[in-house]
Design a protein around this motif. Structure first.
Motif: not given
Ligand code: PGA
Length: 254
Positions: A167-177, A206-216
């Motif tokens: 939850v802390w990575a959703i829409g926050t720009g903070r991605t899990a490593s 199992i997908l990952y979600g939370g501030s996924v972007k082109a650069d990560n």
């Protein structure tokens, strides 16, 4: 080998023309070796299904009712989603859990309803920042998975995808490593192995979600336990979303 799956959760964004244009742009993109799913607002499902006709894009709903039909003003049934061409439904998204107060039990009933009515399910799980800081990540993810999958037979697990979204990575720009995400993915797969068996767990995406972007995306998707991405903000523009699909394609080709 699990085929990478990249999904766009548009949440409550875009208008009809924007939804149609974005869906069409994605449908035209080369998508070899990767599955793509789009989750538009329910009122635009029909439009998006038509815009992607002839492609192998999967279109899904963002939520459904746990009841089959009847006096449930404002709700949308799984059968209705299916009727307009949705093949999958997102359930247990953190915004449904934390903004709308959905419980594990309600989510479990929705999963049962969706599977019974012929939809695939993307079950979202993930801990809050306080839960992570309190060392509760595995307990929370384990509980959400175990309770969500109550009543899902082994033969039905092929119709389920899991999305781990802290939850802390959703829409926050903070991605899990990648290693933080992969640790939870491995744990989640172990939970499924315990609930079913190792072959069923090995087949589960199992997908990952939370501030996924082109650069990560590339480094997240490179981990063998991260089978794809559920993308929110960066799925709203083709020029942001298509590079994530390309990153998944490169991983699947390597
Ligand atoms: P985000 O959202 O990519 O904007 O963090 C992900 C999600 O909520 O599915």
């Amino acid at each position: 080998m699990r085929t990478p799956y990249v999904c766009g959760n548009w949440k409550m964004n875009l208008d009809r023309a924007g939804a149609r244009g974005l869906a069409a742009a994605i449908a035209q993109h080369r998508m070899r070796g990767v599955d793509i799913g789009l989750f538009p607002p329910a009122v635009y499902l029909d439009e998006v299904v038509r815009a992607v006709a002839g492609s192998n894009l999967v279109v899904g709903g963002q939520n459904c009712c746990d009841e089959q039909s009847g006096a449930f003003t404002g709700e949308i049934s799984a059968a209705m989603l299916k009727d307009v061409g949705a093949r999958v439904v997102l359930l247990g998204h953190s915004e449904r859990r934390h903004v709308f107060g959905e419980t594990d039990e309600l989510i479990q009933r929705k999963i049962q309803r969706a599977l019974a009515d012929g939809l695939h399910v993307m079950l979202c799980v993930g801990e809050t920042l306080a839960e992570r800081d309190g060392g509760q990540t595995e307990a929370v993810v384990g509980r959400q998975l175990t309770r969500g999958l109550v009543g899902v037979a082994r033969e039905a697990l092929g119709a389920v995808t899991v999305a781990y979204e802290p939850v802390w990575a959703i829409g926050t720009g903070r991605t899990a490593s990648p290693s933080q995400a992969a640790d939870v993915h491995r744990y989640a797969r172990g939970v499924c192995s315990g609930l079913y068996d190792s072959a069923a767990a090995a087949a589960l995406r199992i997908l990952y979600g939370g501030s996924v972007k082109a650069d990560n995306a590339a480094e997240l998707l490179a981990d063998p336990d991260i089978d794809g991405a559920l993308v929110g903000g960066a799925s709203l523009r083709a020029d942001h979303f298509l590079p994530i699909i390309d990153a998944a394609q490169r991983v699947s080709a390597s």
